[in-house]
Design a protein around this motif. Structure first.
Motif, PDB file in Angstrom:
ATOM      1  N   ILE A  11       0.826  -1.208   0.000  1.00  0.00           N
ATOM      2  CA  ILE A  11       0.000   0.000   0.000  1.00  0.00           C
ATOM      3  C   ILE A  11       0.860   1.257   0.000  1.00  0.00           C
ATOM      4  N   GLY A  12       1.815   1.347   0.918  1.00  0.00           N
ATOM      5  CA  GLY A  12       2.668   2.524   0.976  1.00  0.00           C
ATOM      6  C   GLY A  12       3.484   2.712  -0.286  1.00  0.00           C
ATOM      7  N   GLY A  13       4.040   1.616  -0.806  1.00  0.00           N
ATOM      8  CA  GLY A  13       4.821   1.695  -2.031  1.00  0.00           C
ATOM      9  C   GLY A  13       3.976   2.091  -3.226  1.00  0.00           C
ATOM     10  N   SER A  14       2.766   1.561  -3.289  1.00  0.00           N
ATOM     11  CA  SER A  14       1.869   1.908  -4.397  1.00  0.00           C
ATOM     12  C   SER A  14       1.419   3.363  -4.300  1.00  0.00           C
ATOM     13  N   LYS A  15       1.202   3.860  -3.083  1.00  0.00           N
ATOM     14  CA  LYS A  15       0.881   5.277  -2.910  1.00  0.00           C
ATOM     15  C   LYS A  15       2.023   6.144  -3.449  1.00  0.00           C
ATOM     16  N   ALA A  16       3.256   5.719  -3.175  1.00  0.00           N
ATOM     17  CA  ALA A  16       4.421   6.476  -3.635  1.00  0.00           C
ATOM     18  C   ALA A  16       4.475   6.520  -5.165  1.00  0.00           C
ATOM     19  N   LEU A  17       4.316   5.371  -5.794  1.00  0.00           N
ATOM     20  CA  LEU A  17       4.364   5.315  -7.256  1.00  0.00           C
ATOM     21  C   LEU A  17       3.226   6.127  -7.874  1.00  0.00           C
ATOM     22  N   ALA A  18       2.029   5.992  -7.296  1.00  0.00           N
ATOM     23  CA  ALA A  18       0.867   6.708  -7.826  1.00  0.00           C
ATOM     24  C   ALA A  18       1.046   8.219  -7.676  1.00  0.00           C
ATOM     25  N   ALA A  19       1.622   8.653  -6.540  1.00  0.00           N
ATOM     26  CA  ALA A  19       1.839  10.084  -6.313  1.00  0.00           C
ATOM     27  C   ALA A  19       2.858  10.639  -7.301  1.00  0.00           C
ATOM     28  N   LYS A  20       3.909   9.889  -7.556  1.00  0.00           N
ATOM     29  CA  LYS A  20       4.928  10.340  -8.511  1.00  0.00           C
ATOM     30  C   LYS A  20       4.336  10.506  -9.909  1.00  0.00           C
ATOM     31  N   LYS A  21       3.366   9.657 -10.234  1.00  0.00           N
ATOM     32  CA  LYS A  21       2.717   9.749 -11.536  1.00  0.00           C
ATOM     33  C   LYS A  21       1.714  10.908 -11.571  1.00  0.00           C
ATOM     34  N   ALA A  22       1.048  11.154 -10.446  1.00  0.00           N
ATOM     35  CA  ALA A  22      -0.049  12.127 -10.412  1.00  0.00           C
ATOM     36  C   ALA A  22       0.419  13.576 -10.338  1.00  0.00           C
ATOM     37  N   TYR A  23       1.565  13.815  -9.697  1.00  0.00           N
ATOM     38  CA  TYR A  23       2.027  15.185  -9.485  1.00  0.00           C
ATOM     39  C   TYR A  23       3.247  15.486 -10.358  1.00  0.00           C
ATOM     40  N   ASN A  24       3.223  16.658 -10.982  1.00  0.00           N
ATOM     41  CA  ASN A  24       4.373  17.073 -11.789  1.00  0.00           C
ATOM     42  C   ASN A  24       5.605  17.268 -10.917  1.00  0.00           C
ATOM     43  N   GLN A  25       5.384  17.846  -9.732  1.00  0.00           N
ATOM     44  CA  GLN A  25       6.468  18.034  -8.780  1.00  0.00           C
ATOM     45  C   GLN A  25       6.083  17.353  -7.474  1.00  0.00           C
ATOM     46  N   CYS A  26       6.846  16.337  -7.124  1.00  0.00           N
ATOM     47  CA  CYS A  26       6.508  15.551  -5.949  1.00  0.00           C
ATOM     48  C   CYS A  26       7.795  14.983  -5.346  1.00  0.00           C
ATOM     49  N   LYS A  27       8.000  15.221  -4.076  1.00  0.00           N
ATOM     50  CA  LYS A  27       9.130  14.622  -3.375  1.00  0.00           C
ATOM     51  C   LYS A  27       8.588  13.735  -2.261  1.00  0.00           C
ATOM     52  N   ILE A  28       9.128  12.531  -2.178  1.00  0.00           N
ATOM     53  CA  ILE A  28       8.596  11.562  -1.231  1.00  0.00           C
ATOM     54  C   ILE A  28       9.690  11.118  -0.263  1.00  0.00           C
ATOM     55  N   TRP A  29       9.386  11.278   1.024  1.00  0.00           N
ATOM     56  CA  TRP A  29      10.221  10.745   2.091  1.00  0.00           C
ATOM     57  C   TRP A  29       9.563   9.472   2.618  1.00  0.00           C
ATOM     58  N   GLY A  30      10.357   8.486   2.990  1.00  0.00           N
ATOM     59  CA  GLY A  30       9.781   7.241   3.465  1.00  0.00           C
ATOM     60  C   GLY A  30      10.524   6.638   4.640  1.00  0.00           C
ATOM     61  N   ASP A  31       9.805   5.798   5.379  1.00  0.00           N
ATOM     62  CA  ASP A  31      10.403   5.095   6.510  1.00  0.00           C
ATOM     63  C   ASP A  31       9.714   3.741   6.654  1.00  0.00           C
ATOM     64  N   ASP A  32      10.441   2.787   7.190  1.00  0.00           N
ATOM     65  CA  ASP A  32       9.896   1.450   7.396  1.00  0.00           C
ATOM     66  C   ASP A  32      10.668   0.795   8.535  1.00  0.00           C
TER      67      ASP A  32
END
Length: 287
Positions: A11-32
């Motif tokens: 879910i978290g990984g798919s949210k990241a991929l989907a956000a990168k596709k949806a926004y022209n400018q998007c920076k993603i920080w992550g933790d696990d």
């Protein structure tokens, strides 16, 4: 758009991929919590940076994509840490307990209880899919308790992911999801265990005989045990109610089979077939 994601599995990984596709400018920080998952997510390009204390201050959106018991444990400390302009949204399959946990928190208005109705039986960063959420349903609970401007961030986000929004109370959510999700996972897990127990007493010819019906029915038994144990713990009462009804139906079928009442069995199967147009409508809406 600055997005933080805690939990970098399906879910978290798919949210990241989907956000990168949806926004022209998007920076993603992550933790696990799993360092191997964190490393893999970075290698796969799911995240740009590791989430740290400083990055919390610049986030527009922070997504909790972790097991529900862990989410309940950390939600208050997360709300304490983010800036006043950050929306915190969860993705858990149960909603009542996390809503109770934050009910009196001074930053309650920065939290949006949410559940994306999407997934597969696979887990980990490598299971992430860019289009996992397209045309799927996003449930929001208690959205009236979220600050209106922050709520709009959540609405805009899921709409960019091409999701349909459904609103209900946390109690309604947990009751209904026990029927359409939690029970099906229990059925799949226990069918898989039944066959595994049988196979231990015989040879593996039983698997050679298994067709697509078995594969599709037991598919969910491959789901993450940690995730689902926490879900069953959090929604115990609703699941027990649904499970008792299910066992009652199985007992009725068993009695009919023992008594060789195949006419009644046939009628029950006809009745069950009435779900066909419902499922067809769901599939059409999801395409």
């Amino acid at each position: 758009m600055n997005i933080g994601i805690i939990g970098l599995g399906l879910i978290g990984g798919s949210k990241a991929l989907a956000a990168k596709k949806a926004y022209n400018q998007c920076k993603i920080w992550g933790d696990d919590r799993n360092p191997n998952h964190l490393k893999e997510a970075k290698q796969l390009g799911l995240i740009d940076e590791v989430l740290d204390v400083e990055s919390y201050k610049v986030l527009d959106l922070l997504i909790l994509a972790i097991p529900v018991d862990h989410a309940v444990d950390v939600i208050e400390s997360i709300l304490d840490r983010v800036s006043p302009n950050t929306l915190v949204i969860d993705t858990g399959s149960t909603k009542r307990l996390i809503c109770q946990q934050v009910a009196d928190h001074p930053h309650r208005k920065q939290f949006l209880a949410a559940h994306p109705i999407a997934g597969t039986e696979y887990s980990g960063p490598s299971a992430a899919l860019e289009d996992l959420f397209v045309n799927q349903t996003q449930i929001f609970c208690q959205k009236e308790k979220t600050d209106s401007s922050l709520l709009q961030i959540g609405i805009d986000f899921v709409q960019k992911l091409q999701m349909k929004i459904l609103t209900m109370s946390a109690e309604e959510h947990d009751k209904h999801i026990a029927y359409v999700s939690h029970l099906s996972h229990i059925s799949s897990f226990m069918l898989g265990k039944t066959v595994m127990d049988k196979e231990e007493k015989s040879d593996n010819v039983i698997y050679q005989m298994a067709g697509s019906g078995f594969a599709s029915t037991v598919r969910l038994a491959k789901s993450n045990p940690t995730t689902w144990t926490s879900i069953f713990r959090h929604n115990q009462q609703n699941i027990l109610e649904v499970l008792n009804q299910y066992i009652e139906k199985l007992d009725e079928f068993k009695v009919l089979l023992e008594s060789k009442d195949f006419d009644s069995i046939h009628q029950q199967l006809i009745k069950s077939n009435e779900i066909k147009p419902i499922l067809k409508g769901i599939n059409q809406n999801n395409n």
